[in-house]
Design a protein around this motif. Structure first.
Motif, PDB file in Angstrom:
ATOM      1  N   LEU A 281      95.165  95.832 -19.427  1.00  0.00           N
ATOM      2  CA  LEU A 281      95.889  96.915 -18.748  1.00  0.00           C
ATOM      3  C   LEU A 281      95.262  97.258 -17.398  1.00  0.00           C
ATOM      4  CD1 LEU A 281      96.670  99.316 -21.708  1.00  0.00           C
ATOM      5  CD2 LEU A 281      98.296  97.939 -20.418  1.00  0.00           C
ATOM      6  N   CYS A 282      93.951  97.328 -17.381  1.00  0.00           N
ATOM      7  CA  CYS A 282      93.263  97.640 -16.118  1.00  0.00           C
ATOM      8  C   CYS A 282      93.536  96.561 -15.079  1.00  0.00           C
ATOM      9  CB  CYS A 282      91.762  97.791 -16.356  1.00  0.00           C
ATOM     10  SG  CYS A 282      91.323  99.270 -17.295  1.00  0.00           S
ATOM     11  N   MET A 283      93.504  95.314 -15.506  1.00  0.00           N
ATOM     12  CA  MET A 283      93.735  94.205 -14.589  1.00  0.00           C
ATOM     13  C   MET A 283      95.172  94.234 -14.052  1.00  0.00           C
ATOM     14  SD  MET A 283      92.989  90.173 -15.197  1.00  0.00           S
ATOM     15  CE  MET A 283      94.358  89.923 -16.305  1.00  0.00           C
ATOM     16  N   GLN A 284      96.141  94.575 -14.904  1.00  0.00           N
ATOM     17  CA  GLN A 284      97.532  94.629 -14.471  1.00  0.00           C
ATOM     18  C   GLN A 284      97.779  95.750 -13.458  1.00  0.00           C
ATOM     19  OE1 GLN A 284      99.489  95.093 -18.246  1.00  0.00           O
ATOM     20  NE2 GLN A 284      99.744  92.885 -18.550  1.00  0.00           N
ATOM     21  N   HIS A 285      97.169  96.900 -13.702  1.00  0.00           N
ATOM     22  CA  HIS A 285      97.415  98.065 -12.851  1.00  0.00           C
ATOM     23  C   HIS A 285      96.477  98.173 -11.654  1.00  0.00           C
ATOM     24  CE1 HIS A 285     100.467  99.774 -15.471  1.00  0.00           C
ATOM     25  NE2 HIS A 285      99.703  99.406 -16.486  1.00  0.00           N
ATOM     26  N   ARG A 286      95.273  97.655 -11.800  1.00  0.00           N
ATOM     27  CA  ARG A 286      94.273  97.751 -10.732  1.00  0.00           C
ATOM     28  C   ARG A 286      93.561  96.405 -10.586  1.00  0.00           C
ATOM     29  NH1 ARG A 286      92.183 102.898  -9.476  1.00  0.00           N
ATOM     30  NH2 ARG A 286      91.361 101.733  -7.703  1.00  0.00           N
ATOM     31  N   PRO A 287      94.218  95.392 -10.025  1.00  0.00           N
ATOM     32  CA  PRO A 287      93.645  94.055  -9.961  1.00  0.00           C
ATOM     33  C   PRO A 287      92.353  93.951  -9.144  1.00  0.00           C
ATOM     34  CG  PRO A 287      95.695  94.145  -8.712  1.00  0.00           C
ATOM     35  CD  PRO A 287      95.555  95.452  -9.426  1.00  0.00           C
ATOM     36  N   GLU A 288      92.067  94.935  -8.330  1.00  0.00           N
ATOM     37  CA  GLU A 288      90.824  94.909  -7.554  1.00  0.00           C
ATOM     38  C   GLU A 288      89.615  95.351  -8.380  1.00  0.00           C
ATOM     39  OE1 GLU A 288      92.147  99.214  -7.067  1.00  0.00           O
ATOM     40  OE2 GLU A 288      93.084  97.287  -7.513  1.00  0.00           O
ATOM     41  N   LEU A 289      89.895  95.800  -9.619  1.00  0.00           N
ATOM     42  CA  LEU A 289      88.830  96.263 -10.513  1.00  0.00           C
ATOM     43  C   LEU A 289      88.690  95.297 -11.676  1.00  0.00           C
ATOM     44  CD1 LEU A 289      89.847 100.049 -10.720  1.00  0.00           C
ATOM     45  CD2 LEU A 289      88.212  98.981  -9.148  1.00  0.00           C
ATOM     46  N   TRP A 290      87.592  95.459 -12.414  1.00  0.00           N
ATOM     47  CA  TRP A 290      87.386  94.676 -13.629  1.00  0.00           C
ATOM     48  C   TRP A 290      86.710  95.559 -14.664  1.00  0.00           C
ATOM     49  CZ3 TRP A 290      89.665  90.470 -15.047  1.00  0.00           C
ATOM     50  CH2 TRP A 290      89.222  89.807 -16.185  1.00  0.00           C
ATOM     51  N   LEU A 291      87.107  95.368 -15.910  1.00  0.00           N
ATOM     52  CA  LEU A 291      86.452  96.081 -17.009  1.00  0.00           C
ATOM     53  C   LEU A 291      85.400  95.143 -17.593  1.00  0.00           C
ATOM     54  CD1 LEU A 291      86.578  98.770 -18.646  1.00  0.00           C
ATOM     55  CD2 LEU A 291      87.878  97.480 -20.344  1.00  0.00           C
ATOM     56  N   TYR A 292      84.151  95.387 -17.223  1.00  0.00           N
ATOM     57  CA  TYR A 292      83.037  94.558 -17.673  1.00  0.00           C
ATOM     58  C   TYR A 292      82.589  95.019 -19.058  1.00  0.00           C
ATOM     59  CZ  TYR A 292      82.781  92.985 -12.856  1.00  0.00           C
ATOM     60  OH  TYR A 292      83.082  92.448 -11.635  1.00  0.00           O
ATOM     61  N   GLY A 293      82.522  94.106 -20.007  1.00  0.00           N
ATOM     62  CA  GLY A 293      82.084  94.439 -21.360  1.00  0.00           C
ATOM     63  C   GLY A 293      80.581  94.328 -21.498  1.00  0.00           C
ATOM     64  N   ASP A 294      79.994  95.302 -22.180  1.00  0.00           N
ATOM     65  CA  ASP A 294      78.560  95.311 -22.481  1.00  0.00           C
ATOM     66  C   ASP A 294      77.652  95.201 -21.260  1.00  0.00           C
ATOM     67  OD1 ASP A 294      78.468  95.787 -25.206  1.00  0.00           O
ATOM     68  OD2 ASP A 294      78.796  93.677 -25.700  1.00  0.00           O
TER      69      ASP A 294
END
Length: 193
Positions: A57-70
């Protein structure tokens, strides 16, 4: 020495914790919160799926961001702590050159998905909001599988979040700026207990 003073004495230095964490087996996830070493439960499939769902969802709505895990984060102002959120939303490329632990500056949102362990309440609902607010992270998203809710903490000031919005799974949840994403949380209903 009073019990209160002993309560605030760290178990070890941050440097000792980082050395311990570096040598821990891959099946063990350690954090250093309020001066104490904590073992974070290893995730299950639904937990991982929730993080992947949010990442998409984050990638679809805000492609300039990334949700980094751990991604390891320094939460220095909160007793020189070290945490590993389930997700860290930041500009793409954020951790480049950081090593194991990144400064919290530049992080837009920290994400935790509750695990089914005895420390979840204290860690995810009490200590993490304080740590993330003290580090100046604008939004803390808690996906609570125990009670089927999503809690959005925002507007950090003086080491605490001034705003807290709690919604049941299934509701539309607006993540405030600087995140600016609306989440349809209906898919979470199938991923709780």
């Amino acid at each position: 020495m009073t019990p209160r003073t002993e309560q605030h004495r760290p178990q070890m230095s941050v440097e000792e914790f980082e050395e311990l964490e570096r040598h821990a087996p891959e099946t063990v996830r350690l954090e250093f919160i309020k001066g104490k070493v904590q073992v974070k439960a290893v995730t299950d499939g639904n937990h991982d799926h929730i993080v992947a769902w949010l990442q998409r969802l984050c990638m679809q709505h805000r492609p300039e961001l990334w949700l980094y895990g751990d991604r390891g984060l320094k939460v220095e102002s909160y007793r020189r702590g070290r945490v590993r959120p389930d997700g860290v939303l930041a500009p793409f490329g954020f951790p480049k050159g950081h090593g194991d632990w990144s400064e919290a500056e530049g992080v837009l949102m920290a994400v935790e998905v509750t695990s089914y362990d005895s420390d979840t309440h204290q860690r995810d609902r009490v200590e993490k909001p304080c740590a993330y607010a003290a580090a100046g992270i604008p939004v803390y998203l808690l996906i609570d599988r125990d009670d089927g809710t999503v809690t959005v903490f925002s507007d950090p000031e003086d080491g605490r979040y001034r705003l807290q919005l709690n919604k049941p799974f299934g509701d539309l949840v607006a993540l405030p700026e600087p995140v600016g994403i609306a989440l349809d949380t209906a898919p979470l209903k199938d991923l709780a207990r």
